[in-house]
Design a protein around this motif. Structure first.
Motif, PDB file in Angstrom:
ATOM      1  N   UNK A  31     -71.789  52.992-152.893  1.00 21.80           N
ATOM      2  CA  UNK A  31     -71.974  52.804-151.443  1.00 21.80           C
ATOM      3  C   UNK A  31     -70.665  52.395-150.776  1.00 21.80           C
ATOM      4  N   UNK A  62     -72.819  63.798-151.403  1.00 23.65           N
ATOM      5  CA  UNK A  62     -73.384  62.642-152.108  1.00 23.65           C
ATOM      6  C   UNK A  62     -74.898  62.640-152.137  1.00 23.65           C
ATOM      7  N   UNK A  88     -77.368  59.362-152.885  1.00 15.82           N
ATOM      8  CA  UNK A  88     -77.444  57.947-153.249  1.00 15.82           C
ATOM      9  C   UNK A  88     -78.905  57.533-153.390  1.00 15.82           C
ATOM     10  N   UNK A  89     -79.247  57.034-154.542  1.00 20.41           N
ATOM     11  CA  UNK A  89     -80.606  56.590-154.870  1.00 20.41           C
ATOM     12  C   UNK A  89     -81.628  57.686-154.596  1.00 20.41           C
ATOM     13  N   UNK A  90     -82.686  57.353-153.863  1.00 20.95           N
ATOM     14  CA  UNK A  90     -83.761  58.325-153.644  1.00 20.95           C
ATOM     15  C   UNK A  90     -83.322  59.404-152.648  1.00 20.95           C
ATOM     16  N   UNK A  91     -83.989  60.583-152.690  1.00 18.06           N
ATOM     17  CA  UNK A  91     -83.583  61.661-151.792  1.00 18.06           C
ATOM     18  C   UNK A  91     -83.690  61.281-150.307  1.00 18.06           C
ATOM     19  N   UNK A  92     -82.739  61.790-149.539  1.00 24.42           N
ATOM     20  CA  UNK A  92     -82.679  61.557-148.092  1.00 24.42           C
ATOM     21  C   UNK A  92     -83.005  62.868-147.394  1.00 24.42           C
TER      22      UNK A  92
END
Lengths: 301, 261
Positions: free
Chosen positions: A48, A81, A83-87
């Protein structure tokens, strides 16, 4: 040349909660860098900070040879990118999700179909992203990250929640991207086994500290160094004394004698001595610690 | 306005496709004119005299704005602003938006501009609806003449502009809340409480302090009999001041956020 260089990165969420403690890492251009660590080690926080999603407190982050703060927009044009769960916008289709990002990146419209084909979602048509399975969402997120032909791909646990088949698909896709397009990939995971067959370089982080950084080959060298020998006799205490006379430091584990890495000649010599002293030798074997064991060793220490 | 702002706005616009916010604007814009139309068709016997009146358009305007100014416009502004802004929280997409090559100022203002454009669309649809509510009874009921009086375009435009300015503080405050709070109920609930508070404070001499009252005051200033205490200051100017002030605070809060996901 490095795609990413981090120097003395420190981050606190509160005065007593140091999340990153003087992290230094370097991701060579064209590599697949596995960023490993257990949950809560500081992987996501590091990623991040690289993407500017968290305000940097201390240290320097350089991407493509340029400091992040002063070249934020130019750098993000070259980074994809997840990051973590899908956006994803759940009320829009896969094509619409990509279309709205194409407007910002101003990349060719043909890229949309290309990345949909690449991740195997070209057939989804009017189906909304909200109705996708987790695997499809992850693949669409990767398509989004690839839309603008980035030079660097940052993926935070992209196989989270995927079945083994989905994991293999993602791994093959990433290898193909790295090989064919030369994209540098940073992939974080808490499982070494998951990315062992994918990465060229590895960074291991634990409790906010970087425990190891190097190539997969260097990690394998450590694996060789950590080769050990296990012995079992009818009188292990007596055997331990005989072995110790050879300037070795045996230890007992689960009723067996464990020796550090020794040469084949030394193994034969010890065997002769034990037999000569009237001991029955039931078992002598060399144990090679696998990468997972080394990883666990880093974490435990 | 730079080119990345236009690209960002286009991207924001695409996000509203099939969204609830867009449906609220479409339904909200035509709701009152539809009620007026139905009411007139039911009372069709009175229509010939109504349509022949010199002040036909002004009366239609006043009738249409009654529910709009008191209820639909403030509530529409609350819901539309909150729903559009909350698209990112609802879809967990703030982190993606903030990793795009856009600066924060562009993101902030393109989103706000989108809300304003949609509110403008709300007004356009409402005006079309008013016009249709005059035409439909004339088309479907025999003996109803086309209104004799000319359409007072300038009056309508001035009124539209005043109402639009009046709803700006609501937009700005809802925008601030929706950016700040992850949970949808916070901006909507706060907006609803302030709207009820605005209704209750119309008869208070300092009611104009609450920025959610201005649409109501503008309607009531049009000569409607009421118990409201009319503000003596220029509420439209005050609405502009509130809008700029709240937007600035909102911008500062957004720019100084420590986490962007």
């Amino acid at each position: 040349m490095s795609s990413l260089q981090i120097t003395n990165l420190v981050h606190h969420f509160s005065a007593n909660d140091m999340v990153l403690d003087n992290i230094n890492l370097e991701v060579p251009e064209g590599s697949i860098y596995g960023f490993l660590g257990p949950n809560g080690a500081g992987k996501t926080t590091t990623l991040k900070l690289i993407l500017g999603l968290l305000k940097k407190q201390q240290g320097t982050i350089t991407l493509f040879g340029k400091p992040l703060e002063k070249n934020h927009i130019d750098i993000l044009k070259r980074v994809g990118s997840l990051i973590e769960s899908p956006s994803l916008y759940g009320h829009l289709t896969a094509h619409e999700n990509l279309n709205l990002l194409q407007k910002v990146y101003q990349c060719p419209k043909t890229n949309i179909q290309e990345v949909l084909d690449l991740v195997g979602l070209a057939h989804t048509g009017k189906k909304k992203a909200g109705q996708f399975s987790l695997g499809m969402k992850q693949r669409l997120s990767i398509a989004i990250a690839l839309l603008h032909d980035p030079s660097l791909l940052i993926l935070d646990e992209p196989t989270n929640g995927l079945d083994p088949n989905g994991m293999i698909e993602i791994r093959e896709l990433l290898l193909k991207l790295n090989k064919e397009k030369g994209i540098t990939i940073i992939i974080s995971s808490h499982l070494l086994a998951e990315i062992e067959r994918l990465v060229t370089h590895i960074g291991i982080i634990n409790k906010g500290k970087l425990m190891f950084e190097g190539t997969l080959g260097e990690l394998r060298e450590k694996q060789q160094q950590l080769l050990s020998v296990i012995l079992e006799t009818d009188d292990n205490e007596k055997a331990t004394r005989i072995i110790a006379d050879n300037d070795l430091t045996p230890c007992m584990e689960e009723g067996r004698i464990v020796l550090p890495a020794i040469s084949k000649d030394t193994v034969a010599k010890i065997n002769r001595q034990l037999v000569a002293n009237g001991l029955e030798v039931y078992e002598i074997k060399a144990v090679r610690n696998d990468l997972e064991a080394i990883f666990m060793d880093f974490i435990k220490n | 306005m730079n080119i990345s702002f236009i690209h960002s706005f286009q991207s924001e616009w695409l996000k509203t496709k099939r969204s609830l916010a867009l449906w609220i604007v479409i339904i909200g814009g035509f709701f009152t004119p539809a009620i007026v139309t139905v009411a007139r068709i039911i009372q069709y016997r009175t229509l010939p005299s109504i349509y022949a009146a010199d002040d036909f358009w002004k009366l239609l305007w006043q009738n249409s704005w009654e529910s709009m100014a008191l209820f639909l416009l403030p509530l529409g502004a609350i819901l539309t602003t909150s729903l559009i802004t909350q698209i990112e929280y609802r879809n967990n997409t703030w982190k993606q938006l903030h990793t795009l090559p856009l600066n924060l100022t562009t993101i902030f203002f393109s989103k706000l501009f989108l809300v304003l454009v949609i509110m403008l669309g709300f007004f356009v649809l409402f005006n079309i609806g008013i016009y249709l509510s005059a035409l439909i009874p004339y088309w479907v009921i025999g003996g109803v003449p086309y209104p004799k009086a000319p359409i007072p375009f300038q009056y309508f435009l001035e009124q539209d502009l005043k109402y639009f300015v009046d709803c700006l503080p609501i937009v700005a405050f809802q925008y601030l809340l929706s950016l700040k709070y992850r949970h949808f109920l916070v901006p909507v609930g706060t907006g609803f409480i302030l709207w009820v508070g605005a209704l209750a404070s119309l008869s208070w001499k300092y009611g104009y302090i609450i920025p959610y009252t201005y649409c109501m005051f503008t309607y009531l200033q049009g000569g409607v009999v009421n118990k409201a205490v009319m503000p003596t200051i220029n509420i439209h100017l005050l609405a502009c001041v509130y809008f700029v002030g709240i937007t600035l605070v909102s911008y500062l809060l957004y720019m100084t956020k420590k986490e962007r996901f």
